[in-house]
Design a protein around this motif. Structure first.
Motif, PDB file in Angstrom:
ATOM      1  N   VAL A  58      38.347  38.215  46.289  1.00 42.79           N
ATOM      2  CA  VAL A  58      37.060  38.768  45.858  1.00 42.79           C
ATOM      3  C   VAL A  58      37.266  39.935  44.890  1.00 42.79           C
ATOM      4  CG1 VAL A  58      34.996  40.009  46.656  1.00 42.79           C
ATOM      5  CG2 VAL A  58      35.786  37.976  47.884  1.00 42.79           C
ATOM      6  N   GLU A  59      38.221  40.819  45.187  1.00 40.79           N
ATOM      7  CA  GLU A  59      38.511  41.946  44.284  1.00 40.79           C
ATOM      8  C   GLU A  59      38.973  41.439  42.922  1.00 40.79           C
ATOM      9  OE1 GLU A  59      41.232  44.741  46.026  1.00 40.79           O
ATOM     10  OE2 GLU A  59      40.038  44.920  47.840  1.00 40.79           O
ATOM     11  N   THR A  60      39.816  40.415  42.908  1.00 42.90           N
ATOM     12  CA  THR A  60      40.309  39.865  41.643  1.00 42.90           C
ATOM     13  C   THR A  60      39.167  39.278  40.832  1.00 42.90           C
ATOM     14  OG1 THR A  60      42.420  39.345  42.699  1.00 42.90           O
ATOM     15  CG2 THR A  60      41.925  38.211  40.626  1.00 42.90           C
ATOM     16  N   VAL A  61      38.295  38.536  41.480  1.00 39.49           N
ATOM     17  CA  VAL A  61      37.139  37.955  40.786  1.00 39.49           C
ATOM     18  C   VAL A  61      36.244  39.068  40.239  1.00 39.49           C
ATOM     19  CG1 VAL A  61      35.030  36.602  41.099  1.00 39.49           C
ATOM     20  CG2 VAL A  61      37.191  35.772  42.028  1.00 39.49           C
ATOM     21  N   PRO A  76      42.354  39.495  54.838  1.00 40.06           N
ATOM     22  CA  PRO A  76      43.027  40.219  53.738  1.00 40.06           C
ATOM     23  C   PRO A  76      43.156  39.380  52.468  1.00 40.06           C
ATOM     24  CG  PRO A  76      44.266  40.474  55.770  1.00 40.06           C
ATOM     25  CD  PRO A  76      43.201  39.467  56.036  1.00 40.06           C
ATOM     26  N   ILE A  77      43.424  38.098  52.613  1.00 35.92           N
ATOM     27  CA  ILE A  77      43.564  37.235  51.446  1.00 35.92           C
ATOM     28  C   ILE A  77      42.206  37.051  50.765  1.00 35.92           C
ATOM     29  CG2 ILE A  77      44.142  34.890  50.694  1.00 35.92           C
ATOM     30  CD1 ILE A  77      46.263  34.884  52.930  1.00 35.92           C
TER      31      ILE A  77
END
Length: 129
Positions: free
Chosen positions: A120-123, A114-115
């Motif tokens: 990855v989503e933030t990047v 999950p982390i």
């Protein structure tokens, strides 16, 4: 219990283990395991203090408690796997110790998914489309 007491207990146990090992290897192993467990239990209170400080920092910084709890679980898995592997190594069973370490690494990977996905989503959100 401070470090001098822990080292003192460890030295005393080491001397006893070296004396007992020749006659009763099983008792020597049990003494080593119980000494390790006693040292771990002596540090449990300190672990609680660390968790409290980290929870306070996470709350003040706005980090979700889910991420903090996941990180603490990951750290706990790492310490417990290392502790268990060392006890098994003391018994002379290197192959089982390495399997404990492998299992710990796999559980850490599962807990970290999950982390990793949030990172990855933030990047991806930061990259221009």
């Amino acid at each position: 219990m401070d470090i001098l007491q822990i080292v003192g207990i460890a030295f005393l146990a080491t001397v006893l283990i070296l004396v007992i090992r020749e006659q009763k290897p099983m008792f020597a192993f049990l003494l080593a395991a119980f000494t390790g467990i006693a040292i771990f239990l002596a540090l449990v209170g300190k672990i609680g203090e660390i968790v409290t400080v980290l929870e306070d920092l996470a709350e003040r910084s706005g980090i979700s408690s889910v991420y903090l709890k996941t990180m603490l679980k990951i750290i706990g898995i790492a310490y417990i796997a290392e502790f268990g592997a060392q006890i098994v190594r003391d018994a002379g069973l290197e192959s089982i110790a390495s399997k404990i370490e492998f299992a710990g690494k796999m559980l850490i990977l599962v807990m970290a998914i999950p982390i990793i996905s949030v990172i990855v989503e933030t990047v991806l959100n930061l990259l221009p489309v």
